[in-house]
Scaffold this active site. Structure first.
Site, mmCIF file in Angstrom:
data_model
loop_
_atom_site.group_PDB
_atom_site.id
_atom_site.type_symbol
_atom_site.label_atom_id
_atom_site.label_comp_id
_atom_site.label_asym_id
_atom_site.label_seq_id
_atom_site.Cartn_x
_atom_site.Cartn_y
_atom_site.Cartn_z
ATOM 1 N N ARG A 104 14.894 119.312 -12.830
ATOM 2 C CA ARG A 104 13.783 120.532 -13.339
ATOM 3 C C ARG A 104 12.251 120.270 -12.969
ATOM 4 N NH1 ARG A 104 17.557 121.720 -18.715
ATOM 5 N NH2 ARG A 104 17.603 119.506 -18.743
ATOM 6 N N GLN A 105 11.819 119.322 -12.479
ATOM 7 C CA GLN A 105 10.838 118.991 -12.528
ATOM 8 C C GLN A 105 10.258 118.885 -11.333
ATOM 9 O OE1 GLN A 105 8.667 115.990 -15.661
ATOM 10 N NE2 GLN A 105 10.869 116.010 -16.918
ATOM 11 N N LYS A 201 13.114 137.082 -17.374
ATOM 12 C CA LYS A 201 12.650 136.412 -18.320
ATOM 13 C C LYS A 201 10.980 136.093 -17.854
ATOM 14 C CE LYS A 201 14.638 132.188 -17.436
ATOM 15 N NZ LYS A 201 15.317 131.102 -17.548
ATOM 16 N N ASP A 229 24.540 130.542 -12.919
ATOM 17 C CA ASP A 229 23.363 129.638 -12.946
ATOM 18 C C ASP A 229 23.696 128.210 -12.465
ATOM 19 O OD1 ASP A 229 20.417 128.708 -13.174
ATOM 20 O OD2 ASP A 229 20.480 129.267 -15.391
ATOM 21 N N ASP A 233 21.926 123.615 -20.662
ATOM 22 C CA ASP A 233 21.751 122.711 -21.163
ATOM 23 C C ASP A 233 21.777 122.781 -22.995
ATOM 24 O OD1 ASP A 233 20.095 120.300 -22.195
ATOM 25 O OD2 ASP A 233 18.074 120.720 -21.318
#
Length: 325
Positions: A104-105, A201, A229, A233
């Protein structure tokens, strides 16, 4: 005039870190093989040690590790195992990371932020990896972070097979939980013959794991909504999306995700009345206390085993997915 001399045969060697041994054993079984035992230990001060119990010289090695909590420990263990393989003269080393750590980074959203997904790729390369295999990367661009082949596998065929038998396309809407998942959700809608809806969102960049749903684009009233998705998490994003869909008249909300990260308190949050069922794969280990009656866990080992077999035999990995993803 010299001739090329060919001796011996290629040798497939599978080894695994300690994070998710059950998955590695299932992959080995699907390949009609066995894991080479690794003497892996964690010393009192936290240092990790790994040594293979058999010679791996000249082997085509696949080092399997699932990056669950504590993610940094399992990442370090895999790096050490890759280094051990390199120093033991393995011919080719493939990192098999079903859930790519720090995915995600993958970009700089603000100044002075790291691009940690790139750092992970550099670490694997420095340790001695020749290629990486992963399932449903959070962002496809991560493939470009590694200076070598990256086999990007998709769990969609596994999940689709499950849903085609359960859901009626005439009353189904595929939902992308954010703009970043639209392309994947669009492929899902084509495969299932169902229309697409998108949830807009907004995240507060200063507050982790907090989401505000703004609006829904697409028809969801009176329909079964399938949210697709790559990972779940804490579950807050999914529950917010489900609440918005139910508020707009959706009759059922079903969730499909590849990686069940399920950081606390995800299992409690996901048992909300607004979610009718959750379907995930077992890329990450899920202890019994993180299971509940509306959760279905599908096996990912056959898919990974097919990809390993294709790589080992110089076959095509892309053809496994009909070139559609």
């Amino acid at each position: 005039m010299s001739a090329i001399k060919i001796t011996g045969q290629k040798r497939l060697v599978l080894v695994s870190g300690r994070a998710h041994m059950a998955l590695a054993e299932q992959i080995a079984a699907a390949l009609d093989s066995e894991l080479v035992h690794t003497d892996a230990r964690t010393f009192a001060n936290g240092e990790i040690y790994a040594r293979f119990d058999e010679s791996v010289r000249g082997a085509d090695m696949f080092v399997i590790q699932s990056h669950t909590n504590p993610i940094n420990e399992w990442l370090m263990e895999q790096l050490i195992m890759v280094d051990a393989a390199k120093r033991a003269s393995a011919k080719r080393i493939t990192v098999v990371a079903p859930f790519y750590p720090y995915a995600r980074q993958d970009k700089k959203g603000r100044g002075r932020e790291p691009i940690s997904a790139r750092l992970i790729a550099d670490l694997f390369k420095a340790a001695g990896a020749d290629r990486i295999m992963s399932v449903d990367l959070h962002a496809a661009q991560i493939q470009g972070f590694f200076d070598g082949p990256v086999d990007h596998l998709f769990a969609m065929p596994v999940l689709l097979e499950h849903f085609k038998a359960l859901l009626d396309p005439s009353s189904l809407t595929v939902v992308s939980p954010d703009m970043g998942r639209v392309r994947v959700a669009d492929i899902w809608s084509d495969k299932l013959g169902a229309p697409l809806a998108i949830i807009h969102k907004r995240r507060d960049p200063l507050v982790a794991n907090q989401v505000t749903v703004h609006e829904i684009v697409g028809e969801v009233e009176g329909r079964t909504c399938l949210i697709v998705d790559d990972l779940i998490d804490t579950g807050r994003t999914i529950v917010k999306a489900a609440e918005a869909l139910k508020a707009h008249g959706a009759t059922r909300v079903v969730v499909a995700a590849t990686h069940a990260v399920f950081s606390d308190p995800a299992t409690e949050i996901l048992q909300s009345d607004v979610i009718d069922s959750v379907v995930v794969t077992d890329t990450l280990p899920l202890p019994p206390e993180k299971h509940w009656d509306r959760l279905t866990v599908l096996p990912i080992a056959p898919l990974i085993a097919r990809a390993i077999d294709a790589v080992f035999n110089d076959g095509s990995v892309t053809s496994m997915f009909d070139g559609a993803a």
